[in-house]
Design a protein around this motif. Structure first.
Motif, PDB file in Angstrom:
ATOM      1  N   SER A   1       1.291  -1.170  -0.453  1.00  0.00           N
ATOM      2  CA  SER A   1       0.068   0.272   0.490  1.00  0.00           C
ATOM      3  C   SER A   1       1.066   1.254   0.554  1.00  0.00           C
ATOM      4  CB  SER A   1      -1.407  -0.005   1.253  1.00  0.00           C
ATOM      5  OG  SER A   1      -2.028   1.103   1.580  1.00  0.00           O
ATOM      6  N   ASP A   2       0.405   2.185  -0.605  1.00  0.00           N
ATOM      7  CA  ASP A   2       0.592   3.394  -0.351  1.00  0.00           C
ATOM      8  C   ASP A   2       0.551   4.455   1.205  1.00  0.00           C
ATOM      9  OD1 ASP A   2       2.859   3.527  -2.692  1.00  0.00           O
ATOM     10  OD2 ASP A   2       0.479   3.879  -4.062  1.00  0.00           O
ATOM     11  N   ALA A   3      -0.145   3.708   1.589  1.00  0.00           N
ATOM     12  CA  ALA A   3      -1.034   4.278   3.395  1.00  0.00           C
ATOM     13  C   ALA A   3       0.443   4.495   3.785  1.00  0.00           C
ATOM     14  CB  ALA A   3      -1.708   3.468   3.979  1.00  0.00           C
TER      15      ALA A   3
ATOM     16  N   GLY B   1      -8.001   0.169   4.549  1.00  0.00           N
ATOM     17  CA  GLY B   1      -7.911   1.057   2.818  1.00  0.00           C
ATOM     18  C   GLY B   1      -8.970   2.301   2.792  1.00  0.00           C
TER      19      GLY B   1
ATOM     20  N   THR C   1      -6.784   4.987   0.162  1.00  0.00           N
ATOM     21  CA  THR C   1      -5.967   4.539  -0.494  1.00  0.00           C
ATOM     22  C   THR C   1      -5.957   2.750  -0.383  1.00  0.00           C
ATOM     23  OG1 THR C   1      -3.523   4.217  -1.896  1.00  0.00           O
ATOM     24  CG2 THR C   1      -3.600   4.554   0.750  1.00  0.00           C
ATOM     25  N   GLN C   2      -6.310   2.051  -1.480  1.00  0.00           N
ATOM     26  CA  GLN C   2      -6.221   0.586  -1.714  1.00  0.00           C
ATOM     27  C   GLN C   2      -5.171  -0.016  -0.312  1.00  0.00           C
ATOM     28  OE1 GLN C   2      -5.470  -2.089  -4.682  1.00  0.00           O
ATOM     29  NE2 GLN C   2      -7.370  -2.910  -4.360  1.00  0.00           N
TER      30      GLN C   2
END
Length: 308
Positions: free
Chosen positions: A175-177, A270, A275-276
């Motif tokens: 993820s980009d979290a 998410g 974001t996913q």
């Protein structure tokens, strides 16, 4: 010119279980006399490793290590829990786990052939440990997980020392979290994995032999019901689906509330993060899992020793 050949070294290693460098040294000191070299190794306590190698090793430690977006878990077994508390053994597991992280290959033989800190190979150090500590020890298994972006979160249940213990878990989140969001989610998922013991990430990943066994058990139970064949088949399919749901991580119910599937827990995290988040992979190593331990009668052993 050496008074011994590579074949002599190989033969000595097979007879004694000692490390290659120790065998070379013993042959050099005995001018290539294999029998004398065996005695040399025995005198130094190194030949004892071969005799110990057949004894059941179901205790020990699981080690975990994470660096960047990659993590690894390694199980190293010993015969008793007492050895797991030994500083020498703990240092070995810690070093071996770090070396496995560097190799990124889930191959025990490759790990044994790798260079050990301070000299020699991992395999040779393992043999030395068997001789000096006095118990059979084995590097049993390795698993590496990684993500291209995101985090790999480590968790050790029943820790004996930092990143060493009896149940080691790694959670790989793609993820980009923000990292803190992923770390928090990963820790919760890791605790779930430690408690719920999933057998695969999803139903498709479950071992085919395990599914076949569950199907056979379900079919036997359905036959006892005396219901029509078509009804029995539906009963079997239902039982297998239930088993898959309960044993695949993504469909298991989250232990924190016992009602939300893990897939929904990840999806909600998410959504909240904007974001996913993908639960890409995981590792759960439980010490001694699947090893059949030898059962001994301690009283009988003591009596036998007393009676000679």
């Amino acid at each position: 010119m050496a008074a011994y050949t590579a074949a002599d070294v190989k033969a000595l290693r097979e007879r004694t279980g000692a490390g290659m460098m120790d065998c070379k040294k013993a042959l050099a000191e005995t001018n290539g006399d294999v029998e004398a070299a065996v005695d040399n190794l025995r005198a130094r306590g190194l030949a004892a490793a071969a005799k110990k190698s057949s004894r059941t090793a179901a205790e020990g430690l699981v080690g975990i290590a994470v660096e960047g977006t990659k993590g690894v878990a390694v199980e190293v077994n010993s015969e008793t829990d007492f050895v797991a508390k030994n500083d020498q053994f703990q240092d070995f597991v810690r070093n071996v786990t770090q070396k496995a992280l560097e190799l990124s290959a889930d191959d025990v033989d490759a790990l044994k052939a790798a260079e050990y800190p301070g000299g020699g190979t991992v395999g040779e150090k393992l043999t030395d440990n068997v001789a000096t500590i006095g118990e059979n020890q084995q590097i049993r298994r390795i698993k590496t997980v990684s993500v291209s972006s995101g985090v790999v979160v480590p968790y050790m249940h029943n820790a004996s020392a930092a990143n060493l213990g009896k149940i080691g878990v790694l959670v790989a989140l793609e993820s980009d979290a923000p990292a803190d969001v992923l770390e928090s989610l990963g820790k919760q998922l890791a605790m779930h994995i430690a408690a719920a013991f999933p057998q695969a990430l999803d139903a498709d990943g479950l071992d085919a032999e395990v599914i076949d066994r569950e199907r056979a058990i379900a079919r036997e139970k359905a036959a006892e019901s005396g219901k029509p064949a078509d009804v029995q088949e539906k009963m079997v399919d239902g039982a297998v689906k239930k088993f898959a749901k309960e044993n695949a991580l993504l469909s298991q119910l989250f232990v924190m509330d016992n009602k939300t599937p893990i897939s929904d827990v990840v999806a909600k995290a998410g959504k909240d993060a904007g974001t996913q988040i993908v639960l890409k992979d995981y590792v759960r190593f439980q010490l001694g899992e699947g090893i059949e331990k030898e059962q001994s009668d301690f009283a009988a052993e003591v009596a036998a020793a007393v009676n000679g």
